[in-house]
Design a protein around this motif. Structure first.
Motif, PDB file in Angstrom:
ATOM      1  N   ARG A 233      30.258  38.975  34.960  1.00 58.23           N
ATOM      2  CA  ARG A 233      29.318  40.215  34.962  1.00 58.23           C
ATOM      3  C   ARG A 233      28.683  40.353  36.368  1.00 58.23           C
ATOM      4  O   ARG A 233      28.178  39.675  36.931  1.00 58.23           O
ATOM      5  CB  ARG A 233      28.116  39.662  33.983  1.00 58.23           C
ATOM      6  N   LEU A 234      28.900  41.756  36.471  1.00 61.32           N
ATOM      7  CA  LEU A 234      28.461  42.027  37.937  1.00 61.32           C
ATOM      8  C   LEU A 234      26.820  42.531  37.637  1.00 61.32           C
ATOM      9  O   LEU A 234      26.426  42.569  36.614  1.00 61.32           O
ATOM     10  CB  LEU A 234      29.380  43.402  38.209  1.00 61.32           C
ATOM     11  N   ALA A 235      26.158  42.925  38.775  1.00 59.75           N
ATOM     12  CA  ALA A 235      24.786  43.282  38.819  1.00 59.75           C
ATOM     13  C   ALA A 235      24.648  44.270  38.089  1.00 59.75           C
ATOM     14  O   ALA A 235      23.672  44.572  37.518  1.00 59.75           O
ATOM     15  CB  ALA A 235      24.339  43.267  40.581  1.00 59.75           C
ATOM     16  N   SER A 236      25.756  45.327  38.212  1.00 64.51           N
ATOM     17  CA  SER A 236      25.701  46.554  37.142  1.00 64.51           C
ATOM     18  C   SER A 236      25.618  46.382  35.938  1.00 64.51           C
ATOM     19  O   SER A 236      25.409  47.135  35.043  1.00 64.51           O
ATOM     20  CB  SER A 236      26.608  47.606  37.711  1.00 64.51           C
ATOM     21  N   GLY A 237      25.618  44.937  35.232  1.00 66.88           N
ATOM     22  CA  GLY A 237      26.239  44.951  33.874  1.00 66.88           C
ATOM     23  C   GLY A 237      27.576  45.084  33.412  1.00 66.88           C
ATOM     24  O   GLY A 237      28.025  44.577  32.307  1.00 66.88           O
ATOM     25  N   ARG A 238      28.433  45.528  34.215  1.00 66.40           N
ATOM     26  CA  ARG A 238      30.000  45.573  34.078  1.00 66.40           C
ATOM     27  C   ARG A 238      30.540  44.325  33.867  1.00 66.40           C
ATOM     28  O   ARG A 238      30.160  43.471  34.809  1.00 66.40           O
ATOM     29  CB  ARG A 238      30.285  46.391  35.156  1.00 66.40           C
ATOM     30  N   GLU A 239      31.264  43.923  32.728  1.00 70.08           N
ATOM     31  CA  GLU A 239      32.111  42.911  32.739  1.00 70.08           C
ATOM     32  C   GLU A 239      33.415  43.046  33.112  1.00 70.08           C
ATOM     33  O   GLU A 239      34.055  44.065  32.713  1.00 70.08           O
ATOM     34  CB  GLU A 239      31.836  42.113  31.399  1.00 70.08           C
TER      35      GLU A 239
ATOM     36  N   GLU B 234      33.017  46.842  45.071  1.00 67.77           N
ATOM     37  CA  GLU B 234      32.498  48.434  45.311  1.00 67.77           C
ATOM     38  C   GLU B 234      31.183  48.706  44.333  1.00 67.77           C
ATOM     39  O   GLU B 234      30.402  49.649  44.820  1.00 67.77           O
ATOM     40  CB  GLU B 234      33.503  49.407  45.063  1.00 67.77           C
ATOM     41  N   ILE B 235      31.141  48.137  43.170  1.00 68.64           N
ATOM     42  CA  ILE B 235      29.919  48.517  42.341  1.00 68.64           C
ATOM     43  C   ILE B 235      28.861  47.963  42.880  1.00 68.64           C
ATOM     44  O   ILE B 235      28.679  46.896  43.331  1.00 68.64           O
ATOM     45  CB  ILE B 235      30.342  47.956  40.979  1.00 68.64           C
TER      46      ILE B 235
END
Length: 148
Positions: free
Chosen positions: A114-120, A147-148
């Motif tokens: 899970r990225l900081a953006s919430g994208r998994e 990049e996110i």
């Protein structure tokens, strides 16, 4: 991926298996223990070492893995294991080098990053695709995550 000690505990206590958010700020010890377990990738590390590549958990090592000859494709029994390890290694590099990235375990034991953006990111699926087809390249998946 199953985590046997967690599954056994849940069965004894009659609880459904919850998703496990392993963000370090929520439980640093647990997050570190699971990250260490997921980073082992013994088969991939052994195959890479045999080809002269030391996997040092850096983005550069992902690019080097992408350049290896895919000899694991010759062994249909080993192929899914190498792919699984490649995905876990990809996840390990992302978690260690991309700010805010952490492991998350879905009910049933499936690990994602899970990225900081919430994208998994389904790193295991990406690793399996890479092992079987050579695409997407591990370094490409990393670059998109960074990049996110």
């Amino acid at each position: 991926m199953k985590i046997p000690f967690l599954d056994n505990w849940l069965r004894r206590h009659g609880e459904p298996a919850p998703a496990a958010d392993l963000a370090p700020e929520k439980d640093p010890e647990r997050a570190a223990a699971v990250a260490e377990l997921l980073s082992e990738c013994e088969l991939l590390r052994a195959r890479a070492q045999a080809l002269g590549l030391d996997l040092d958990d850096t983005p550069a090592s992902l690019a080097a893995l992408d350049q290896l000859p895919p000899r694991w494709r010759e062994d249909p029994e080993e192929l899914p294991w190498v792919g699984n390890d490649a995905g876990l290694y990809l996840g390990t590099v992302i978690v260690r080098t991309v700010r805010g990235a952490s492991w998350h375990i879905w009910p049933g034991g499936h690990p994602v990053v899970r990225l900081a953006s919430g994208r998994e990111i389904g790193v295991v699926e990406a690793g399996l695709d890479w092992a079987v087809n050579g695409a997407p390249q591990l370094s490409q998946v990393y670059a998109e995550a960074a990049e996110i």
